[in-house]
Scaffold this motif. Structure first.
Motif, mmCIF file in Angstrom:
data_model
loop_
_atom_site.group_PDB
_atom_site.id
_atom_site.type_symbol
_atom_site.label_atom_id
_atom_site.label_comp_id
_atom_site.label_asym_id
_atom_site.label_seq_id
_atom_site.Cartn_x
_atom_site.Cartn_y
_atom_site.Cartn_z
ATOM 1 N N ILE A 49 0.836 -1.208 0.000
ATOM 2 C CA ILE A 49 0.000 0.000 0.000
ATOM 3 C C ILE A 49 0.868 1.253 0.000
ATOM 4 O O ILE A 49 0.605 2.227 -0.716
ATOM 5 N N GLY A 50 1.943 1.230 0.810
ATOM 6 C CA GLY A 50 2.846 2.379 0.823
ATOM 7 C C GLY A 50 3.529 2.599 -0.516
ATOM 8 O O GLY A 50 3.713 3.746 -0.951
ATOM 9 N N LEU A 51 3.882 1.515 -1.181
ATOM 10 C CA LEU A 51 4.522 1.651 -2.490
ATOM 11 C C LEU A 51 3.542 2.158 -3.545
ATOM 12 O O LEU A 51 3.930 2.938 -4.431
ATOM 13 N N MET A 52 2.304 1.739 -3.466
ATOM 14 C CA MET A 52 1.325 2.187 -4.448
ATOM 15 C C MET A 52 1.100 3.697 -4.355
ATOM 16 O O MET A 52 0.809 4.354 -5.362
ATOM 17 N N ALA A 53 1.248 4.247 -3.148
ATOM 18 C CA ALA A 53 1.112 5.702 -3.011
ATOM 19 C C ALA A 53 2.251 6.444 -3.686
ATOM 20 O O ALA A 53 2.132 7.642 -3.972
ATOM 21 N N GLU A 54 3.341 5.754 -3.960
ATOM 22 C CA GLU A 54 4.497 6.380 -4.612
ATOM 23 C C GLU A 54 4.712 5.808 -6.013
ATOM 24 O O GLU A 54 5.834 5.785 -6.509
ATOM 25 N N ARG A 55 3.643 5.349 -6.633
ATOM 26 C CA ARG A 55 3.812 4.632 -7.898
ATOM 27 C C ARG A 55 4.277 5.546 -9.028
ATOM 28 O O ARG A 55 4.868 5.075 -10.001
ATOM 29 N N ASP A 56 3.990 6.861 -8.948
ATOM 30 C CA ASP A 56 4.466 7.753 -10.002
ATOM 31 C C ASP A 56 5.929 8.112 -9.836
ATOM 32 O O ASP A 56 6.481 8.851 -10.654
ATOM 33 N N VAL A 91 11.838 13.625 -14.721
ATOM 34 C CA VAL A 91 11.057 12.572 -15.377
ATOM 35 C C VAL A 91 11.858 11.276 -15.451
ATOM 36 O O VAL A 91 11.329 10.188 -15.167
ATOM 37 N N ARG A 92 13.162 11.382 -15.813
ATOM 38 C CA ARG A 92 13.976 10.170 -15.892
ATOM 39 C C ARG A 92 14.116 9.507 -14.519
ATOM 40 O O ARG A 92 13.968 8.289 -14.383
ATOM 41 N N GLU A 93 14.415 10.314 -13.503
ATOM 42 C CA GLU A 93 14.582 9.748 -12.161
ATOM 43 C C GLU A 93 13.271 9.169 -11.639
ATOM 44 O O GLU A 93 13.267 8.091 -11.029
ATOM 45 N N SER A 94 12.173 9.890 -11.864
ATOM 46 C CA SER A 94 10.889 9.379 -11.378
ATOM 47 C C SER A 94 10.478 8.115 -12.141
ATOM 48 O O SER A 94 9.875 7.203 -11.557
ATOM 49 N N THR A 95 10.811 8.048 -13.419
ATOM 50 C CA THR A 95 10.499 6.834 -14.182
ATOM 51 C C THR A 95 11.281 5.645 -13.643
ATOM 52 O O THR A 95 10.730 4.541 -13.499
ATOM 53 N N ALA A 96 12.570 5.886 -13.334
ATOM 54 C CA ALA A 96 13.371 4.794 -12.762
ATOM 55 C C ALA A 96 12.798 4.346 -11.421
ATOM 56 O O ALA A 96 12.713 3.137 -11.135
ATOM 57 N N ARG A 97 12.392 5.318 -10.592
ATOM 58 C CA ARG A 97 11.803 4.948 -9.302
ATOM 59 C C ARG A 97 10.473 4.231 -9.496
ATOM 60 O O ARG A 97 10.155 3.281 -8.764
#
Length: 495
Positions: A238-245, A450-456
């Motif tokens: 659940i915690g990871l889904m909140a940070e899915r973007d 965008v690149r860093e967030s995509t990798a995360r």
């Protein structure tokens, strides 16, 4: 400290034939659930000469806590005060040092003295939980021992604070990782007084090991039936889904806000720098002569070029600061526009009515001044006729001086107006320079985000997939694990 490390420490205690008093299936259950307890039983069955342990350790809070934790285990291990130690006593020796320190000359000298006295030496490093690189330090100490020819000694990693925390939380797994139970088992083996220290004491130790083993199995059964492990995995999911973007929206919002703030700051800074240049130019114009006034447009163009260099430095610093606040790398390349142009040279000043009026006023003032000067000559009849040309010459000279001074003043005013207009143009170009750089910087910073967030986001998706697979596996394996735990309980109950 890993669970495997605790098992390795327990395996240092050699098994005995007296261990056959327990059935093989019971020994297997104990070794599987409570490896430190199995090591303790083997230590109680070991043979050796009875003696206490000589304890060499720093006098600090960590040492005191380790003494307290070891005193909670049975059988009790007597740690002798180092001040009362006699090298000739045939006893085992425990040398304790900090997990973050490397063995020094004094420690090696102590080890050499104990080995010369035929002591059994145990080395332990306390407080490994406080050092992330404790394994590297341990390996380095073992290398130093090997360089001195000491290859039969191992270094046990223990943490008295982890042991205390495990007891407070009733966490058997954390107690195993602390290494204190393994150290106690090794000490018990080193100080055993024969096959048994009395049947009653052995029975008490055996009962405690069996009770502890059963408690660990019951704890696992409770965890399996309550679904604690799967609940923990679901909470993490659940915690990871909140940070899915991957933090993309927050990152892009930070880029926009920081770029806008940088634009405001840089625009204000450019305005202040242009005003300072304008004030300096006005002061310079007041001191310029005719030749310097004619050359001043080139000087202003040079000053504008120097100003653009200063503005570029301020822009670079502000862009780096914005990137640091956003938490990403600054742009690799920043656009560099040519130096701003001050515009075309000022037009030649045209003479107007004021110039002709100044000629008349200058001539009039000169004639009046000349007549005042030659007035004494009119008292002499012979010189009266000569006073007229002198008056005209003085009038012409005064008129020429007034006209020249007026022309210079007018040209200075004319150039001052041109400087003001030119600096307005320079300011506009510098503000355009700032805007262009910030647009490029915003684009590149946004790409970084965008690149860093995509990798995360990819890492989050991968972890979510792993958690889903782990959850399904735990749910599928739960019946078999419960059955295995119940079989182990039945084995203990039958003995």
């Amino acid at each position: 400290m890993r669970d495997s490390d605790a098992t390795d420490l327990a395996e240092q205690v050699e098994p005995s034939t007296d261990e056959a008093a327990l059935p093989a299936e019971v020994n297997a259950v104990i070794d599987r659930w409570n490896p430190q307890g199995g090591a303790l039983i083997r230590a109680m069955n070991a043979a050796g000469e009875g003696s206490s342990v000589d304890f060499y350790a720093p006098d600090d809070a960590n040492t005191t806590l380790l003494r307290t934790e070891l005193a909670r285990f049975e059988p009790h291990i007597d740690l002798a005060d180092p001040a009362a130690v006699k090298i000739t006593d045939p006893a085992a020796a425990l040398i304790l040092f900090d997990a973050g320190s490397v063995l020094g000359a004094d420690m090696f000298a102590l080890i050499d003295r104990l080995r010369a006295a035929d002591r059994r030496i145990l080395l332990a490093m306390n407080g490994f939980h406080a050092y992330q690189d404790w394994r590297t330090t341990r390996a380095r100490n073992l290398e130093l021992l090997a360089d001195r020819g000491v290859t039969d000694l191992d270094i046990l990693a223990v943490s008295a604070r982890l042991s205390a925390a495990a007891r407070a939380a009733d966490d058997s797994a954390l107690l195993d990782r602390s290494g204190v139970a393994g150290l106690h088992a090794v000490l018990a083996a080193a100080t055993a007084r024969g096959p048994v220290d009395g049947a009653q004491r052995r029975a008490a130790v055996l009962s405690r090991v069996l009770t502890d083993t059963r408690a660990r199995i019951d704890e696992q059964i409770t965890a399996l039936r309550s679904g604690t492990d799967t609940a923990r995995l679901r909470e993490e999911r659940i915690g990871l889904m909140a940070e899915r973007d991957g933090g993309r929206q927050a990152g892009l919002a930070a880029v926009r806000s920081q770029v806008q703030l940088a634009r405001v700051d840089l625009t204000t800074e450019v305005g202040a720098m242009v005003r300072a240049l304008h004030n300096r130019s006005r002061a310079e114009l007041d001191r310029c002569d005719g030749a310097e006034l004619r050359a001043y447009p080139r000087r202003l163009q040079q000053a504008a070029g120097e100003l653009s260099v200063s503005v570029d430095a301020v822009i670079d610093e502000r862009v780096r600061e914005a990137a640091r606040r956003i938490g990403t790398a600054p742009p690799a390349q920043v656009r560099r526009d040519p130096a701003p142009r001050v515009g075309p040279d000022p037009d030649k000043r045209h003479r107007g009515v004021e110039d002709h009026l100044m000629i008349v006023l200058g001539a009039s003032a000169g004639v009046g001044l000349g007549r005042l000067i030659v007035a004494p000559m009119s008292l002499v009849p012979a010189l009266d006729a000569a006073s007229f040309p002198v008056t005209l010459l003085l009038g012409a000279g005064a008129a020429a001086w007034v006209v020249r001074a007026r022309r210079r003043l007018a040209e200075r005013n004319h150039l001052s107006h041109w400087v003001s207009e030119a600096l307005v143009n320079v300011k506009a170009q510098l503000e355009q320079r700032v805007a262009g750089v910030l647009v490029d910087a915003e684009t590149e910073l946004a790409e970084h985000v965008v690149r860093e967030s995509t990798a995360r986001a990819v890492a989050v998706d991968r972890r979510v997939t792993e958690l889903d697979a782990l959850t399904r596996g735990l749910v599928a394996q739960r019946p078999a694990q419960l059955s295995a735990c119940e079989r182990d309980i039945a084995v203990l109950d039958q003995w």
